[in-house]
Design a protein around this motif. Structure first.
Motif, short mmCIF file in Angstrom:
data_model
loop_
_atom_site.label_atom_id
_atom_site.label_comp_id
_atom_site.label_asym_id
_atom_site.label_seq_id
_atom_site.Cartn_x
_atom_site.Cartn_y
_atom_site.Cartn_z
N ALA A 32 0.57 -0.61 -4.69
CA ALA A 32 1.78 0.20 -4.86
C ALA A 32 1.56 1.35 -5.85
N GLN A 33 2.42 2.36 -5.73
CA GLN A 33 2.51 3.42 -6.73
C GLN A 33 3.70 3.05 -7.62
N ILE A 34 3.45 2.88 -8.91
CA ILE A 34 4.48 2.35 -9.81
C ILE A 34 5.12 3.46 -10.64
N ILE A 35 6.43 3.37 -10.76
CA ILE A 35 7.15 4.17 -11.76
C ILE A 35 7.55 3.20 -12.85
N ALA B 4 16.11 10.54 -15.02
CA ALA B 4 14.92 9.79 -14.62
C ALA B 4 14.84 9.70 -13.09
N TYR B 5 15.97 9.43 -12.48
CA TYR B 5 16.06 9.32 -11.01
C TYR B 5 15.65 10.64 -10.35
N GLU B 6 16.12 11.76 -10.89
CA GLU B 6 15.74 13.08 -10.36
C GLU B 6 14.23 13.30 -10.47
N GLN B 7 13.65 12.85 -11.61
CA GLN B 7 12.20 12.99 -11.81
C GLN B 7 11.42 12.14 -10.80
N VAL B 8 11.90 10.94 -10.55
CA VAL B 8 11.24 10.04 -9.59
C VAL B 8 11.20 10.71 -8.21
N LEU B 9 12.34 11.23 -7.77
CA LEU B 9 12.40 11.87 -6.45
C LEU B 9 11.55 13.14 -6.41
N ALA B 10 11.55 13.89 -7.50
CA ALA B 10 10.75 15.13 -7.55
C ALA B 10 9.26 14.81 -7.45
N LYS B 11 8.85 13.71 -8.08
CA LYS B 11 7.40 13.40 -8.13
C LYS B 11 6.93 12.54 -6.96
N LYS B 12 7.80 11.66 -6.45
CA LYS B 12 7.36 10.73 -5.40
C LYS B 12 8.09 10.92 -4.07
N GLY B 13 9.28 11.50 -4.11
CA GLY B 13 9.99 11.81 -2.87
C GLY B 13 10.70 10.64 -2.21
N ARG B 14 10.43 9.43 -2.69
CA ARG B 14 11.07 8.25 -2.10
C ARG B 14 10.99 7.08 -3.08
N ASP C 177 0.81 -1.21 0.00
CA ASP C 177 0.00 0.00 0.00
C ASP C 177 0.85 1.27 0.00
N ASN C 178 0.69 2.04 -1.06
CA ASN C 178 1.38 3.33 -1.20
C ASN C 178 2.90 3.25 -1.23
N LYS C 179 3.46 2.06 -1.34
CA LYS C 179 4.91 1.92 -1.52
C LYS C 179 5.24 2.34 -2.95
N VAL C 180 6.37 3.01 -3.12
CA VAL C 180 6.80 3.45 -4.45
C VAL C 180 7.71 2.38 -5.05
N VAL C 181 7.28 1.82 -6.17
CA VAL C 181 8.01 0.71 -6.82
C VAL C 181 8.44 1.15 -8.21
N TRP C 182 9.74 1.19 -8.45
CA TRP C 182 10.29 1.58 -9.76
C TRP C 182 10.68 0.31 -10.51
N ILE C 183 10.09 0.13 -11.71
CA ILE C 183 10.32 -1.08 -12.50
C ILE C 183 10.91 -0.70 -13.85
N LEU D 162 -4.45 -0.84 -12.25
CA LEU D 162 -5.41 -0.40 -11.24
C LEU D 162 -4.99 0.99 -10.76
N HIS D 163 -5.95 1.91 -10.65
CA HIS D 163 -5.68 3.31 -10.26
C HIS D 163 -4.57 3.93 -11.11
N PRO D 164 -4.80 4.08 -12.42
CA PRO D 164 -3.74 4.57 -13.32
C PRO D 164 -3.14 5.91 -12.91
N ASP D 165 -3.96 6.77 -12.26
CA ASP D 165 -3.44 8.09 -11.89
C ASP D 165 -2.45 8.06 -10.72
N HIS D 166 -2.29 6.89 -10.08
CA HIS D 166 -1.31 6.76 -9.00
C HIS D 166 0.10 6.49 -9.55
N HIS D 167 0.18 6.17 -10.83
CA HIS D 167 1.44 5.70 -11.42
C HIS D 167 1.99 6.71 -12.43
N ILE D 168 3.30 6.65 -12.67
CA ILE D 168 3.89 7.55 -13.66
C ILE D 168 4.82 6.79 -14.61
#
Length: 268
Positions: A34-37, A75-85, A8-14, A54-60
């Protein structure tokens, strides 16, 4: 080994998330909350995957060529800017091979090692400071049963997948005191485009499937098993059919027997 009740609400970068295993892993992580990158080279294909989650607006979707270090940093800078973790990094992008050693150019040897080893190392080293600062997180590598066994037509691929496994083992030992977990998944044959996209000796895509992959495990089933194992804190995860699991078992028990088995294999 941290157990997780939920993503739940974990940020997962794939990485490699536009198709195949990456897409299936994204779908399963989204189901778990999860919130997916999603990352791969082509933004439009990532967006096609994102809107189906599922919940497309939670993902980027963040497009990048994993072999281009400046794109990876951006890309890494964008991830941190948008998700913070970042809670999980799943290094899934990869390139396979279907060629005999005698037919494989050095350029192709290096291309496979670049994608399947060096680019994974670079992305992980780029993201590591965030994990160290958080004192938490899980870094995942998608290796291959080929990286445990080494079979015909896959020498460079097997070598790269074995290399990332050993690098991951060293990383696990080094960051264990920092609250960071490291897991390696070893898929056997899974139904994806991996064989179609595999490189021949000249470095061109093979362009056709093979029987073993076509009859492999469903990508969805692979993802369900993998995410369940990751959530229960497993570090060494073999996902495949009975034949692949037998091969891994024999490789530990009697390498000599394994080598004889592999010589008789007819899988291209």
């Amino acid at each position: 080994m941290a157990n997780l009740d939920s993503l739940d609400n974990k940020v997962v970068w794939i990485t490699g998330a536009s198709s195949g295993l990456g897409k299936a892993l994204a779908q399963e992580c989204a189901l778990q909350g999860a919130q997916i990158i999603l990352s791969a080279r082509r933004f439009d294909e990532l967006e096609n995957v994102r809107v189906g989650l599922l919940h497309p607006d939670h993902h980027i979707s963040i497009a990048m060529d994993i072999t281009d270090e400046s794109q990876v940093r951006h890309a890494y800078e964008q991830v941190l800017a948008k998700k913070g973790r970042i809670d999980w990094l799943i290094n899934n992008a990869g390139l396979s091979q279907r060629a005999l050693i005698s037919e494989t150019t050095m350029q192709t040897e290096r291309a496979i090692m670049e994608v399947d080893y060096f680019s994974q190392v670079f992305l992980t080293k780029t993201v590591l400071p965030t994990f160290l600062k958080q004192k938490s997180g899980r870094i995942v590598f998608v290796s291959s049963v080929a990286g445990l066994l080494g079979t015909q037509y896959r020498a460079s691929y097997s070598a790269a997948k074995a290399a990332i496994h050993m690098w991951a083992n060293s990383l696990r030992a080094e960051v264990a005191q920092d609250g960071i977990d490291v897991s390696v998944i070893f898929p056997g044959f899974v139904k994806t485009n991996v064989s179609i996209n595999a490189l021949n000796g000249d470095g061109k895509a093979q362009g056709h499937d093979n029987e073993a992959t076509a009859n492999g495990l469903d990508a969805d089933e692979f993802a369900t098993q993998s995410i369940k194992a990751l959530m229960s804190g497993e570090e060494y995860i073999v996902v495949g059919g009975a034949k692949e699991k037998l091969g891994v078992f024999v490789s530990r028990l009697s390498p000599r027997t394994l080598y004889k088995m592999i010589r008789k294999m007819r899988v291209k």
